[in-house]
Design a protein around this motif. Structure first.
Motif, PDB file in Angstrom:
ATOM      1  N   ARG A   7     -18.013  14.397 -26.179  1.00  0.00           N
ATOM      2  CA  ARG A   7     -18.001  13.603 -27.608  1.00  0.00           C
ATOM      3  C   ARG A   7     -17.039  12.378 -27.321  1.00  0.00           C
ATOM      4  NH1 ARG A   7     -15.514  17.795 -31.411  1.00  0.00           N
ATOM      5  NH2 ARG A   7     -14.953  15.747 -32.768  1.00  0.00           N
ATOM      6  N   ALA A   8     -16.824  11.604 -28.053  1.00  0.00           N
ATOM      7  CA  ALA A   8     -15.989  10.448 -27.974  1.00  0.00           C
ATOM      8  C   ALA A   8     -14.551  10.762 -27.628  1.00  0.00           C
ATOM      9  CB  ALA A   8     -15.845   9.511 -29.563  1.00  0.00           C
ATOM     10  N   ARG A   9     -13.908   9.888 -26.949  1.00  0.00           N
ATOM     11  CA  ARG A   9     -12.360  10.467 -26.685  1.00  0.00           C
ATOM     12  C   ARG A   9     -11.635  10.302 -27.880  1.00  0.00           C
ATOM     13  NH1 ARG A   9     -10.526   6.051 -22.351  1.00  0.00           N
ATOM     14  NH2 ARG A   9      -8.534   7.335 -22.802  1.00  0.00           N
ATOM     15  N   LEU A  10     -10.562  11.277 -27.758  1.00  0.00           N
ATOM     16  CA  LEU A  10      -9.586  11.375 -28.631  1.00  0.00           C
ATOM     17  C   LEU A  10      -8.155  10.499 -28.668  1.00  0.00           C
ATOM     18  CD1 LEU A  10      -9.434  15.330 -28.725  1.00  0.00           C
ATOM     19  CD2 LEU A  10     -10.751  13.654 -30.487  1.00  0.00           C
TER      20      LEU A  10
END
Length: 67
Positions: free
Chosen positions: A51-54
């Motif tokens: 997933r996209a970075r937090l």
């Protein structure tokens, strides 16, 4: 991650015998964020999507005071 060279894929299959050839052969078509995990840290070889970075992208210059 994405690998497109047939010779690189064959060599990976030799070194990482726990990654099935059928899954290694799919890697040339991985899109950004897709990966093959295999080895002692997963119960079974798995294809996954990251997933996209937090956190925000970091980095930058650090000021160094002049003497």
């Amino acid at each position: 991650m994405k690998m497109t060279s047939p010779s690189d894929l064959a060599e990976l299959g030799t070194y990482f015998g726990y990654a099935p050839t059928a899954l290694l052969e799919r890697s040339p078509w991985f899109r950004q964020g897709e990966a093959l995990f295999a080895g002692g840290f997963v119960p079974a070889p798995s294809l996954l999507k990251v997933r996209a970075r937090l956190t925000p992208e970091g980095g930058g210059d650090v000021r160094v005071p002049l003497r």
